[in-house]
Design a protein around this motif. Structure first.
Motif, PDB file in Angstrom:
ATOM      1  N   ARG A 234      13.377  -8.916 -10.044  1.00  0.00           N
ATOM      2  CA  ARG A 234      13.375  -8.157  -8.782  1.00  0.00           C
ATOM      3  C   ARG A 234      12.186  -7.198  -8.729  1.00  0.00           C
ATOM      4  NH1 ARG A 234      19.273  -8.080  -9.475  1.00  0.00           N
ATOM      5  NH2 ARG A 234      20.153  -9.460  -7.878  1.00  0.00           N
ATOM      6  N   LEU A 235      11.937  -6.507  -9.826  1.00  0.00           N
ATOM      7  CA  LEU A 235      10.810  -5.565  -9.880  1.00  0.00           C
ATOM      8  C   LEU A 235       9.486  -6.306  -9.699  1.00  0.00           C
ATOM      9  CD1 LEU A 235      11.962  -3.258 -12.826  1.00  0.00           C
ATOM     10  CD2 LEU A 235      11.838  -2.642 -10.404  1.00  0.00           C
ATOM     11  N   GLN A 236       9.389  -7.460 -10.314  1.00  0.00           N
ATOM     12  CA  GLN A 236       8.169  -8.270 -10.233  1.00  0.00           C
ATOM     13  C   GLN A 236       7.908  -8.717  -8.793  1.00  0.00           C
ATOM     14  OE1 GLN A 236       8.233 -11.678 -12.972  1.00  0.00           O
ATOM     15  NE2 GLN A 236       7.224 -12.897 -11.406  1.00  0.00           N
ATOM     16  N   ILE A 237       8.960  -9.197  -8.114  1.00  0.00           N
ATOM     17  CA  ILE A 237       8.792  -9.683  -6.734  1.00  0.00           C
ATOM     18  C   ILE A 237       8.521  -8.518  -5.783  1.00  0.00           C
ATOM     19  CG2 ILE A 237       9.926 -10.857  -4.804  1.00  0.00           C
ATOM     20  CD1 ILE A 237      11.460 -12.514  -6.948  1.00  0.00           C
ATOM     21  N   LYS A 238       9.212  -7.408  -5.966  1.00  0.00           N
ATOM     22  CA  LYS A 238       8.977  -6.235  -5.108  1.00  0.00           C
ATOM     23  C   LYS A 238       7.544  -5.747  -5.228  1.00  0.00           C
ATOM     24  CE  LYS A 238      13.733  -4.524  -4.807  1.00  0.00           C
ATOM     25  NZ  LYS A 238      14.705  -3.519  -5.264  1.00  0.00           N
ATOM     26  N   ALA A 239       6.988  -5.823  -6.446  1.00  0.00           N
ATOM     27  CA  ALA A 239       5.584  -5.430  -6.646  1.00  0.00           C
ATOM     28  C   ALA A 239       4.661  -6.365  -5.872  1.00  0.00           C
ATOM     29  CB  ALA A 239       5.241  -5.440  -8.133  1.00  0.00           C
ATOM     30  N   ALA A 240       4.964  -7.670  -5.896  1.00  0.00           N
ATOM     31  CA  ALA A 240       4.143  -8.653  -5.165  1.00  0.00           C
ATOM     32  C   ALA A 240       4.221  -8.418  -3.656  1.00  0.00           C
ATOM     33  CB  ALA A 240       4.598 -10.067  -5.503  1.00  0.00           C
ATOM     34  N   LEU A 241       5.400  -8.007  -3.175  1.00  0.00           N
ATOM     35  CA  LEU A 241       5.586  -7.796  -1.736  1.00  0.00           C
ATOM     36  C   LEU A 241       4.807  -6.589  -1.215  1.00  0.00           C
ATOM     37  CD1 LEU A 241       9.401  -8.583  -1.318  1.00  0.00           C
ATOM     38  CD2 LEU A 241       7.473  -9.990  -0.608  1.00  0.00           C
ATOM     39  N   LYS A 242       4.416  -5.692  -2.114  1.00  0.00           N
ATOM     40  CA  LYS A 242       3.625  -4.528  -1.688  1.00  0.00           C
ATOM     41  C   LYS A 242       2.221  -4.937  -1.265  1.00  0.00           C
ATOM     42  CE  LYS A 242       6.097  -1.025  -4.345  1.00  0.00           C
ATOM     43  NZ  LYS A 242       6.070  -0.130  -5.525  1.00  0.00           N
ATOM     44  N   ASN A 243       1.800  -6.134  -1.660  1.00  0.00           N
ATOM     45  CA  ASN A 243       0.452  -6.603  -1.346  1.00  0.00           C
ATOM     46  C   ASN A 243       0.424  -7.655  -0.240  1.00  0.00           C
ATOM     47  OD1 ASN A 243      -0.786  -5.015  -3.435  1.00  0.00           O
ATOM     48  ND2 ASN A 243       0.058  -6.452  -4.915  1.00  0.00           N
ATOM     49  N   LEU A 244       1.485  -7.691   0.564  1.00  0.00           N
ATOM     50  CA  LEU A 244       1.518  -8.660   1.663  1.00  0.00           C
ATOM     51  C   LEU A 244       0.475  -8.308   2.712  1.00  0.00           C
ATOM     52  CD1 LEU A 244       5.363  -9.088   2.292  1.00  0.00           C
ATOM     53  CD2 LEU A 244       3.805 -10.829   1.429  1.00  0.00           C
ATOM     54  N   PRO A 245       0.000  -9.309   3.464  1.00  0.00           N
ATOM     55  CA  PRO A 245      -0.956  -9.031   4.552  1.00  0.00           C
ATOM     56  C   PRO A 245      -0.278  -8.255   5.692  1.00  0.00           C
ATOM     57  CG  PRO A 245      -0.343 -11.361   4.504  1.00  0.00           C
ATOM     58  CD  PRO A 245       0.258 -10.741   3.289  1.00  0.00           C
ATOM     59  N   PRO A 246      -1.064  -7.873   6.725  1.00  0.00           N
ATOM     60  CA  PRO A 246      -0.505  -7.099   7.847  1.00  0.00           C
ATOM     61  C   PRO A 246       0.638  -7.823   8.569  1.00  0.00           C
ATOM     62  CG  PRO A 246      -2.901  -7.110   7.912  1.00  0.00           C
ATOM     63  CD  PRO A 246      -2.494  -8.076   6.845  1.00  0.00           C
ATOM     64  N   GLN A 247       1.444  -7.037   9.291  1.00  0.00           N
ATOM     65  CA  GLN A 247       2.644  -7.555   9.958  1.00  0.00           C
ATOM     66  C   GLN A 247       2.335  -8.670  10.957  1.00  0.00           C
ATOM     67  OE1 GLN A 247       5.989  -6.949   9.438  1.00  0.00           O
ATOM     68  NE2 GLN A 247       5.258  -5.845   7.633  1.00  0.00           N
ATOM     69  N   ASP A 248       1.218  -8.568  11.669  1.00  0.00           N
ATOM     70  CA  ASP A 248       0.917  -9.613  12.663  1.00  0.00           C
ATOM     71  C   ASP A 248       0.644 -10.964  11.983  1.00  0.00           C
ATOM     72  OD1 ASP A 248      -1.479  -8.543  11.632  1.00  0.00           O
ATOM     73  OD2 ASP A 248      -2.622  -9.136  13.397  1.00  0.00           O
ATOM     74  N   VAL A 249       0.040 -10.923  10.805  1.00  0.00           N
ATOM     75  CA  VAL A 249      -0.205 -12.152  10.039  1.00  0.00           C
ATOM     76  C   VAL A 249       1.129 -12.722   9.544  1.00  0.00           C
ATOM     77  CG1 VAL A 249      -1.287 -13.123   7.963  1.00  0.00           C
ATOM     78  CG2 VAL A 249      -2.500 -11.397   9.332  1.00  0.00           C
ATOM     79  N   LEU A 250       1.991 -11.829   9.053  1.00  0.00           N
ATOM     80  CA  LEU A 250       3.299 -12.260   8.556  1.00  0.00           C
ATOM     81  C   LEU A 250       4.137 -12.873   9.678  1.00  0.00           C
ATOM     82  CD1 LEU A 250       4.263  -9.295   6.195  1.00  0.00           C
ATOM     83  CD2 LEU A 250       3.260 -11.504   5.581  1.00  0.00           C
ATOM     84  N   LYS A 251       4.037 -12.307  10.877  1.00  0.00           N
ATOM     85  CA  LYS A 251       4.800 -12.819  12.020  1.00  0.00           C
ATOM     86  C   LYS A 251       4.354 -14.245  12.364  1.00  0.00           C
ATOM     87  CE  LYS A 251       7.490 -12.610  15.718  1.00  0.00           C
ATOM     88  NZ  LYS A 251       8.819 -13.227  15.549  1.00  0.00           N
ATOM     89  N   LYS A 252       3.052 -14.486  12.328  1.00  0.00           N
ATOM     90  CA  LYS A 252       2.541 -15.836  12.611  1.00  0.00           C
ATOM     91  C   LYS A 252       3.023 -16.825  11.552  1.00  0.00           C
ATOM     92  CE  LYS A 252      -1.633 -14.449  15.119  1.00  0.00           C
ATOM     93  NZ  LYS A 252      -3.074 -14.186  14.992  1.00  0.00           N
ATOM     94  N   ARG A 253       2.996 -16.397  10.306  1.00  0.00           N
ATOM     95  CA  ARG A 253       3.469 -17.256   9.219  1.00  0.00           C
ATOM     96  C   ARG A 253       4.958 -17.565   9.392  1.00  0.00           C
ATOM     97  NH1 ARG A 253       1.177 -14.420   3.769  1.00  0.00           N
ATOM     98  NH2 ARG A 253       2.991 -15.500   2.916  1.00  0.00           N
TER      99      ARG A 253
END
Length: 199
Positions: free
Chosen positions: A11-30
């Motif tokens: 869980r800690l490992q994945i939460k750390a990876a999620l901190k580096n996600l791209p901007p919300q508009d990019v995530l919405k398109k994905r």
């Protein structure tokens, strides 16, 4: 290490990876592109009931599945957490324009059923023989369907209830590609999902 310790570390490992996600508009398109793939499946098209979640920040957004379900006159069900152990689903009524009127901001700022929906509680026993598609959130998934939740067990328990009810259930794990891992330690109560869609 025990399964509990392994899960905590993962869980800690994945939460750390999620901190580096791209901007919300990019995530919405994905998210929207992956939703279209879900809506193209035979399992979605044959479903009578579609269970969706309302996403929190850094969680794949399945709103396009919800909208598509309404367009196709499917019965759409939204979750609400009632206690540390209980989650129930409630049936949306009306058309797409009235969705926002039926939802309120709940725990952690996540949209959930408002007062007008609470009379529409879904009884899993009523779904015996019905085709049900459930979009399942998670902190992590493997491509083979192992799921890592956030530790409360809400979905594991609800999936068990639906399975026991006799519903023809298909569960779909939905997440960002950053949440796909090689292996998740699973116990007897951990429910695998039937399909995994990443975005």
């Amino acid at each position: 290490m025990t399964n509990i310790e392994l899960k905590k570390s993962l869980r800690l490992q994945i939460k750390a990876a999620l901190k580096n996600l791209p901007p919300q508009d990019v995530l919405k398109k994905r998210s929207d592109a992956a939703c279209k793939k879900i809506c193209a499946t035979e399992q979605f098209n044959s479903s009578e009931y579609v269970f969706v979640y309302m996403n929190m920040k850094n969680e794949a957004d399945c709103l396009e599945v919800l909208n598509n379900s309404i367009e196709q006159k499917k019965k759409v069900c939204i979750p609400k957490v009632l206690s540390d152990t209980q989650m129930e689903f409630y049936l949306l009524s009306g058309d797409e324009k009235s969705i926002k009127d039926q939802l309120v901001s709940g725990a952690f700022g996540i949209l959930e059923p408002g007062p007008s929906m609470l009379k529409n509680i879904v009884n899993p026993e009523d779904l015996n023989g019905k085709n049900v598609l459930m979009i399942v959130p998670g902190l992590g998934f493997t491509k083979s369907g192992e799921r890592l939740g956030r530790g409360k067990g809400y979905y594991d328990r609800y999936i068990e209830r639906l399975s026991r009810s006799g519903a023809k259930l298909c569960t779909v794990g939905f997440c960002f590609s950053e949440q796909i891992v090689q292996k998740i330690p699973c116990g007897d109560h951990d429910k695998k999902v039937d399909l995994v869609f990443e975005c």
